[in-house]
Design an enzyme around this catalytic site. Sequence first.
Site, PDB file in Angstrom:
ATOM      1  N   CYS A  30       0.601  -1.228  -0.122  1.00 19.15           N
ATOM      2  CA  CYS A  30       0.132  -0.111  -0.028  1.00 19.15           C
ATOM      3  C   CYS A  30       0.704   1.418  -0.010  1.00 19.15           C
ATOM      4  O   CYS A  30       1.865   1.261   0.438  1.00 19.15           O
ATOM      5  CB  CYS A  30      -0.959  -0.152   1.250  1.00 19.15           C
ATOM      6  SG  CYS A  30      -1.779  -1.508   1.367  1.00 19.15           S
ATOM      7  N   GLY A  57       0.890  -0.593  -4.688  1.00 18.18           N
ATOM      8  CA  GLY A  57      -0.088  -1.466  -4.717  1.00 18.18           C
ATOM      9  C   GLY A  57      -1.029  -1.275  -6.063  1.00 18.18           C
ATOM     10  O   GLY A  57      -1.278   0.034  -6.232  1.00 18.18           O
ATOM     11  N   ASN A 131      -0.950   2.079   5.498  1.00 14.26           N
ATOM     12  CA  ASN A 131       0.053   1.092   5.021  1.00 14.26           C
ATOM     13  C   ASN A 131       0.642   0.526   6.179  1.00 14.26           C
ATOM     14  O   ASN A 131       1.191   1.160   7.135  1.00 14.26           O
ATOM     15  CB  ASN A 131       1.156   1.924   4.390  1.00 14.26           C
ATOM     16  CG  ASN A 131       2.370   1.336   3.792  1.00 14.26           C
ATOM     17  OD1 ASN A 131       3.534   1.911   3.761  1.00 14.26           O
ATOM     18  ND2 ASN A 131       2.218  -0.021   3.434  1.00 14.26           N
ATOM     19  N   GLY A 132       0.855  -0.873   6.039  1.00 11.58           N
ATOM     20  CA  GLY A 132       1.637  -1.641   7.109  1.00 11.58           C
ATOM     21  C   GLY A 132       0.394  -2.977   7.390  1.00 11.58           C
ATOM     22  O   GLY A 132      -0.284  -3.095   6.600  1.00 11.58           O
ATOM     23  N   TYR A 276      14.315  -2.316  -2.268  1.00 12.69           N
ATOM     24  CA  TYR A 276      13.608  -2.887  -3.439  1.00 12.69           C
ATOM     25  C   TYR A 276      12.237  -2.009  -3.712  1.00 12.69           C
ATOM     26  O   TYR A 276      11.740  -1.575  -4.569  1.00 12.69           O
ATOM     27  CB  TYR A 276      13.365  -4.163  -3.269  1.00 12.69           C
ATOM     28  CG  TYR A 276      12.489  -4.582  -4.383  1.00 12.69           C
ATOM     29  CD1 TYR A 276      12.419  -4.749  -5.540  1.00 12.69           C
ATOM     30  CD2 TYR A 276      11.273  -5.209  -3.713  1.00 12.69           C
ATOM     31  CE1 TYR A 276      11.336  -5.359  -6.424  1.00 12.69           C
ATOM     32  CE2 TYR A 276      10.254  -5.963  -4.682  1.00 12.69           C
ATOM     33  CZ  TYR A 276      10.317  -5.703  -5.881  1.00 12.69           C
ATOM     34  OH  TYR A 276       9.346  -6.180  -6.883  1.00 12.69           O
TER      35      TYR A 276
END
Length: 495
Positions: A30, A57, A131-132, A276
């Site tokens: 996300c 995402g 996000n997480g 990445y």
Amino acid sequence: MIPIHSVTSDDQSQQINSLENHPDKPEEACGVFGIYAPGEDVAKLTYFGLYALQHRGQESAGIATFEGTQVHLHKDMGLVSQVFNESILEQLPGSLAVGHNRYSTTGSSRKVNAQPAVVETRLGSLALAHNGNLVNTVQLREELLKSNFNLITTTDSEMIAYAIAEEVNAGLDWLEGSIRAFHRCQGAFSLVIATPTGVMGARDPNGIRPLVIGTLESNPVRYVLASETCALDIIGADYLRDVEPGELVWITEAGLASFQWNQQPQRKLCIFEMIYFARPDSLMHSESLYSYRMRLGRRIAEESPVDADMVFGVPDSGIPAAIGFSQTSGIPYAEGLIKNRYVGRTFIQPTQTMRESGIRMKLNPLKDVLFGKRVIIVDDSIVRGTTSRKLVKALRDAGAVEVHMRISSPPVTHPCFYGIDTDTQDQLIAATKSVAEIAKQLQVDSLAYLSWEGMLEETREDTNSFCSACFTGDYPVAIPEQVKRSKLILEKVVV
Ligand code: SF4
């Protein structure tokens, strides 16, 4: 008779999952964006912010705007450019907004799980984008069900929104209610939350996922929150600073106020964001990730040199490290693989013959460049090894006489519980095989990974300020036993 035009968004997402079933890379979980900018077209700015964060995402996208107390919401399955158009954005007026790109790690891939999550409270609506990944969802879910909340999605993000609503409905204001709710959450969370009066940004006490603050032009009351700085660049906002671990920022007409909601913060930024996930043009610790990734290439050239005729990276994420490898080794850098950058997702299954050729749908070897050459191929990571093996075969088929592989991170031996989809431990090739065994399986002439020390030292930051649990199993936030069982091999693991 089966109708042929009956594919819904939810059906499509199931097809996407079966078609692209776990690409052989960890998947990001996300991107979030928030903005407080009266007088600006906040929906359009959020659209472009999400557009820049698309790599985080691709399953669903959503925007919620507030026009006074009224919330306007649009979300659906698909890419940002598929979910929104001009006329939809025109129906999202307001002075503040939050937006979200989703890749599901908890909750299945369904439209109902798309974010922002909007819930009602005694103070009005709130819209939350996350996000997480929380690790205590079982306990939190039980608490919320006991309080008679009707949980309609299967996401931890909705649970955070309802936890805030519960505290607010008990008589607290937005700030106190949110802080009380954050104390009930364990795991990774970078949040943007919109309310009728302001926008909030918050990070968990370890700061596992990133969140940055920007300002629009030089107007001090127009603030932007985003997962990465590339989302600030696209709308012309200036980077101000990161939201700190355990910090909450509250942006209203009075400006930006900061609160340290957790008194024992520690920095544990996900090192995979650096290696990445995040875009190479995003800044972390005041430099682009492109520069860090080039240093990783230089480091592995020093640690594991090999003689060859040319070096190249697996597009796109392996390229900066390959350039670094070339600079240090003196071995010429040349493109050996061309990536088809002009396609999105396809709903059409490839033929069996095409499937056997595997990666050539996305990556095509340059035969005349590779023929008769000893090559070094650099990639950022190996997860299951299936793609790497196909890639090596394609290079040999194209005429490469030696294939050496260098990986600009250590072996991935443990799964992630903090919002990254890394498969279960038994599917991670390095969890059960030695480097020599992996080299044999991939059929390379040599294989070397970057050292763990090298990866951390090249950040030029305090080496303790990162989560690197997928390389070590040393998780900064304790994982409950039943959650561990879902992904870890609990017997002794050979590493
Ligand atoms: S376990 Fe790995 S992917 Fe997950 S947060 Fe830590 S470093 Fe990142």
